[in-house]
Design a protein around this motif. Structure first.
Motif, PDB file in Angstrom:
ATOM      1  N   ASP A  40     -41.565  22.502  11.245  1.00 52.54           N
ATOM      2  CA  ASP A  40     -40.194  22.815  10.871  1.00 52.54           C
ATOM      3  C   ASP A  40     -39.495  21.516  10.482  1.00 52.54           C
ATOM      4  OD1 ASP A  40     -40.327  25.537  11.351  1.00 52.54           O
ATOM      5  OD2 ASP A  40     -39.721  25.351  13.451  1.00 52.54           O
ATOM      6  N   HIS A  41     -38.878  21.516   9.298  1.00 48.00           N
ATOM      7  CA  HIS A  41     -38.144  20.336   8.837  1.00 48.00           C
ATOM      8  C   HIS A  41     -36.712  20.439   9.351  1.00 48.00           C
ATOM      9  CE1 HIS A  41     -37.591  17.378   5.216  1.00 48.00           C
ATOM     10  NE2 HIS A  41     -37.470  16.800   6.384  1.00 48.00           N
ATOM     11  N   LYS A  42     -36.321  19.493  10.196  1.00 45.32           N
ATOM     12  CA  LYS A  42     -35.025  19.560  10.865  1.00 45.32           C
ATOM     13  C   LYS A  42     -34.201  18.299  10.604  1.00 45.32           C
ATOM     14  CE  LYS A  42     -35.774  23.299  13.568  1.00 45.32           C
ATOM     15  NZ  LYS A  42     -34.890  24.474  13.650  1.00 45.32           N
ATOM     16  N   CYS A  43     -32.890  18.442  10.758  1.00 45.94           N
ATOM     17  CA  CYS A  43     -32.027  17.266  10.867  1.00 45.94           C
ATOM     18  C   CYS A  43     -31.562  17.209  12.318  1.00 45.94           C
ATOM     19  CB  CYS A  43     -30.837  17.324   9.913  1.00 45.94           C
ATOM     20  SG  CYS A  43     -29.627  18.630  10.249  1.00 45.94           S
ATOM     21  N   THR A  44     -31.328  16.017  12.807  1.00 45.31           N
ATOM     22  CA  THR A  44     -30.862  15.857  14.175  1.00 45.31           C
ATOM     23  C   THR A  44     -29.770  14.795  14.215  1.00 45.31           C
ATOM     24  OG1 THR A  44     -31.488  15.252  16.445  1.00 45.31           O
ATOM     25  CG2 THR A  44     -32.761  14.252  14.666  1.00 45.31           C
ATOM     26  N   PHE A  45     -28.744  15.066  14.984  1.00 37.87           N
ATOM     27  CA  PHE A  45     -27.651  14.115  15.187  1.00 37.87           C
ATOM     28  C   PHE A  45     -27.463  13.872  16.679  1.00 37.87           C
ATOM     29  CE2 PHE A  45     -26.496  15.703  10.999  1.00 37.87           C
ATOM     30  CZ  PHE A  45     -25.979  14.583  10.358  1.00 37.87           C
ATOM     31  N   LYS A  46     -27.110  12.645  17.002  1.00 32.70           N
ATOM     32  CA  LYS A  46     -26.642  12.332  18.351  1.00 32.70           C
ATOM     33  C   LYS A  46     -25.239  11.779  18.200  1.00 32.70           C
ATOM     34  CE  LYS A  46     -27.878  10.089  22.666  1.00 32.70           C
ATOM     35  NZ  LYS A  46     -28.900   9.306  23.402  1.00 32.70           N
ATOM     36  N   PHE A  47     -24.298  12.294  18.968  1.00 28.90           N
ATOM     37  CA  PHE A  47     -22.908  11.863  18.807  1.00 28.90           C
ATOM     38  C   PHE A  47     -22.173  11.964  20.141  1.00 28.90           C
ATOM     39  CE2 PHE A  47     -23.175  16.376  18.023  1.00 28.90           C
ATOM     40  CZ  PHE A  47     -22.066  16.926  18.626  1.00 28.90           C
ATOM     41  N   ASN A  48     -21.026  11.313  20.201  1.00 27.11           N
ATOM     42  CA  ASN A  48     -20.182  11.358  21.391  1.00 27.11           C
ATOM     43  C   ASN A  48     -19.107  12.425  21.227  1.00 27.11           C
ATOM     44  OD1 ASN A  48     -21.427   9.318  22.924  1.00 27.11           O
ATOM     45  ND2 ASN A  48     -20.360   7.722  21.781  1.00 27.11           N
ATOM     46  N   ASN A  49     -18.878  13.168  22.291  1.00 27.66           N
ATOM     47  CA  ASN A  49     -17.832  14.179  22.285  1.00 27.66           C
ATOM     48  C   ASN A  49     -16.459  13.512  22.349  1.00 27.66           C
ATOM     49  OD1 ASN A  49     -16.665  16.676  22.296  1.00 27.66           O
ATOM     50  ND2 ASN A  49     -17.073  17.120  24.442  1.00 27.66           N
ATOM     51  N   THR A  50     -15.420  14.208  21.906  1.00 28.03           N
ATOM     52  CA  THR A  50     -14.057  13.708  22.050  1.00 28.03           C
ATOM     53  C   THR A  50     -13.462  14.294  23.329  1.00 28.03           C
ATOM     54  OG1 THR A  50     -13.035  15.525  20.832  1.00 28.03           O
ATOM     55  CG2 THR A  50     -13.786  13.634  19.546  1.00 28.03           C
ATOM     56  N   PRO A  51     -12.579  13.566  24.005  1.00 26.86           N
ATOM     57  CA  PRO A  51     -11.997  14.054  25.253  1.00 26.86           C
ATOM     58  C   PRO A  51     -11.275  15.394  25.099  1.00 26.86           C
ATOM     59  CG  PRO A  51     -11.508  11.721  24.941  1.00 26.86           C
ATOM     60  CD  PRO A  51     -12.104  12.206  23.667  1.00 26.86           C
ATOM     61  N   ALA A  52     -10.768  15.662  23.906  1.00 25.54           N
ATOM     62  CA  ALA A  52      -9.964  16.876  23.710  1.00 25.54           C
ATOM     63  C   ALA A  52     -10.804  18.117  23.407  1.00 25.54           C
ATOM     64  CB  ALA A  52      -8.963  16.644  22.579  1.00 25.54           C
ATOM     65  N   THR A  53     -12.106  17.950  23.221  1.00 22.63           N
ATOM     66  CA  THR A  53     -12.941  19.074  22.800  1.00 22.63           C
ATOM     67  C   THR A  53     -13.620  19.750  23.984  1.00 22.63           C
ATOM     68  OG1 THR A  53     -13.375  18.000  20.680  1.00 22.63           O
ATOM     69  CG2 THR A  53     -14.863  19.762  21.323  1.00 22.63           C
ATOM     70  N   ASP A  54     -13.547  21.067  23.993  1.00 23.46           N
ATOM     71  CA  ASP A  54     -14.253  21.851  24.998  1.00 23.46           C
ATOM     72  C   ASP A  54     -15.715  21.999  24.557  1.00 23.46           C
ATOM     73  OD1 ASP A  54     -15.138  24.940  25.656  1.00 23.46           O
ATOM     74  OD2 ASP A  54     -14.095  23.959  27.331  1.00 23.46           O
ATOM     75  N   LEU A  55     -16.653  21.700  25.451  1.00 25.38           N
ATOM     76  CA  LEU A  55     -18.063  21.711  25.096  1.00 25.38           C
ATOM     77  C   LEU A  55     -18.548  23.084  24.626  1.00 25.38           C
ATOM     78  CD1 LEU A  55     -20.101  19.512  27.627  1.00 25.38           C
ATOM     79  CD2 LEU A  55     -19.953  19.282  25.139  1.00 25.38           C
ATOM     80  N   GLU A  56     -18.109  24.118  25.311  1.00 25.06           N
ATOM     81  CA  GLU A  56     -18.532  25.458  24.931  1.00 25.06           C
ATOM     82  C   GLU A  56     -18.016  25.821  23.547  1.00 25.06           C
ATOM     83  OE1 GLU A  56     -18.431  30.051  26.669  1.00 25.06           O
ATOM     84  OE2 GLU A  56     -17.570  28.408  27.840  1.00 25.06           O
ATOM     85  N   VAL A 100     -26.818  25.111  13.724  1.00 26.22           N
ATOM     86  CA  VAL A 100     -27.480  24.353  14.791  1.00 26.22           C
ATOM     87  C   VAL A 100     -28.229  25.306  15.717  1.00 26.22           C
ATOM     88  CG1 VAL A 100     -27.060  22.955  16.858  1.00 26.22           C
ATOM     89  CG2 VAL A 100     -25.880  22.412  14.713  1.00 26.22           C
ATOM     90  N   ASP A 101     -29.516  25.004  15.960  1.00 28.47           N
ATOM     91  CA  ASP A 101     -30.301  25.889  16.826  1.00 28.47           C
ATOM     92  C   ASP A 101     -30.715  25.233  18.139  1.00 28.47           C
ATOM     93  OD1 ASP A 101     -32.315  24.201  15.832  1.00 28.47           O
ATOM     94  OD2 ASP A 101     -32.915  25.653  14.314  1.00 28.47           O
ATOM     95  N   GLU A 102     -30.387  23.953  18.322  1.00 33.13           N
ATOM     96  CA  GLU A 102     -30.613  23.264  19.596  1.00 33.13           C
ATOM     97  C   GLU A 102     -29.387  22.393  19.873  1.00 33.13           C
ATOM     98  OE1 GLU A 102     -33.133  23.572  21.651  1.00 33.13           O
ATOM     99  OE2 GLU A 102     -34.688  24.547  20.447  1.00 33.13           O
ATOM    100  N   PHE A 103     -28.846  22.528  21.091  1.00 34.15           N
ATOM    101  CA  PHE A 103     -27.634  21.784  21.461  1.00 34.15           C
ATOM    102  C   PHE A 103     -27.801  21.340  22.900  1.00 34.15           C
ATOM    103  CE2 PHE A 103     -23.463  21.370  23.339  1.00 34.15           C
ATOM    104  CZ  PHE A 103     -22.602  20.943  22.338  1.00 34.15           C
ATOM    105  N   GLU A 104     -27.719  20.042  23.134  1.00 34.99           N
ATOM    106  CA  GLU A 104     -27.849  19.549  24.509  1.00 34.99           C
ATOM    107  C   GLU A 104     -26.874  18.408  24.762  1.00 34.99           C
ATOM    108  OE1 GLU A 104     -31.288  17.258  26.560  1.00 34.99           O
ATOM    109  OE2 GLU A 104     -31.541  19.386  27.055  1.00 34.99           O
ATOM    110  N   ALA A 105     -26.063  18.564  25.806  1.00 36.21           N
ATOM    111  CA  ALA A 105     -25.101  17.540  26.207  1.00 36.21           C
ATOM    112  C   ALA A 105     -25.695  16.731  27.357  1.00 36.21           C
ATOM    113  CB  ALA A 105     -23.791  18.176  26.627  1.00 36.21           C
ATOM    114  N   GLU A 106     -25.770  15.420  27.171  1.00 34.69           N
ATOM    115  CA  GLU A 106     -26.274  14.517  28.203  1.00 34.69           C
ATOM    116  C   GLU A 106     -25.241  13.433  28.452  1.00 34.69           C
ATOM    117  OE1 GLU A 106     -29.820  13.604  25.865  1.00 34.69           O
ATOM    118  OE2 GLU A 106     -31.042  14.525  27.454  1.00 34.69           O
ATOM    119  N   GLU A 107     -25.488  12.604  29.442  1.00 35.07           N
ATOM    120  CA  GLU A 107     -24.529  11.546  29.792  1.00 35.07           C
ATOM    121  C   GLU A 107     -24.318  10.566  28.650  1.00 35.07           C
ATOM    122  OE1 GLU A 107     -25.524   9.573  33.389  1.00 35.07           O
ATOM    123  OE2 GLU A 107     -25.291  11.356  34.655  1.00 35.07           O
TER     124      GLU A 107
END
Length: 239
Positions: free
Chosen positions: A132-148, A159-166
């Motif tokens: 499967d040819h995919k694009c992937t991004f890693k980014f920082n969340n903003t304080p004002a954004t709800d993760l859900e 987006v078919d994969e979403f994972e929040a880490e430290e």
């Protein structure tokens, strides 16, 4: 957690092998991006992300600037992105991405590695369907954004994969959605740490320790070539 994240975990520590090779890879990608979209990051979306990739890999700023200057100089090499496909020992599918200014040299080298290590270089399309040819991004969340809420917004973008880490949020999506996702993140004020294209095997094959050694010999030969930017395979990773 899906297949993409298992893949990322397996490759995390050995993706490009060493720092010099990583810098060479990013430098070529920068040159290609500059030739395609110009040297100004403000007007070149791909270049903006590549500069962030360079920063994430601790690539010196002067290396980035040299790559940009090379791309706009009269003596710049005309790099082309080529993909080669084949089978390694024991029927393992291998897909090789390259950035080269001499396709004759590159295909000859790649064929030689396959032949010497008990593999066979195939035709275009011979193994690509197994990834499967995919694009992937890693980014920082903003304080004002709800993760859900953010995750639902990402799903709407394919987006078919979403994972929040430290250390940030990582997402995977079809490769053709790259530009739309990048714009969404930039417009939303998210700090993009890195963004790239990957190929994830749809299935993996189990191998013995002896077989793994033979397959890894071919993979190492390919990865050591200066024209090679990425090598993908469907060998099951070690636990």
């Amino acid at each position: 957690m899906g297949r993409a994240f298992e893949y990322r975990k397996a490759r995390k520590l050995k993706r490009w092998g060493n720092m010099a090779r990583t810098f060479t890879k990013i430098g070529k990608e920068i040159e290609i991006a500059v030739k395609a979209g110009g040297p100004d990051p403000a007007g070149n979306t791909r270049l903006r992300v590549l500069i962030q990739n360079a920063k994430a890999e601790n690539m010196p700023k002067e290396n980035v600037e040299r790559a940009i200057k090379r791309a706009i100089s009269k003596d710049a090499g005309d790099y082309k992105e080529m993909v080669y496909e084949g089978y390694g020992p024991y029927g393992i599918a291998i897909l090789v991405e390259t950035a080269t200014d001499n396709t004759t040299r590159t295909v000859a080298n790649v064929r030689c590695y396959f032949n010497k290590c008990g593999g066979t270089l195939g035709n275009s399309g011979s193994v690509a369907f197994m990834f499967d040819h995919k694009c992937t991004f890693k980014f920082n969340n903003t304080p004002a954004t709800d993760l859900e809420e953010l995750e639902f917004g990402m799903i709407d973008l394919g987006v078919d994969e979403f994972e929040a880490e430290e250390d940030g949020i990582t997402i995977y999506a079809p490769f053709e959605n790259y530009g739309e996702i990048q714009k969404y993140l930039e417009d939303g004020g998210y700090e993009i740490i890195s963004g790239e294209f990957v190929r994830i095997p749809t299935d993996s094959k189990e191998v013995t320790a002896e077989q793994r050694e033979a397959i890894e010999k071919l993979i190492e030969k390919l990865e050591e070539d200066d024209d090679v930017t990425n090598v993908y395979h469907n060998m099951q990773e070690e636990e």
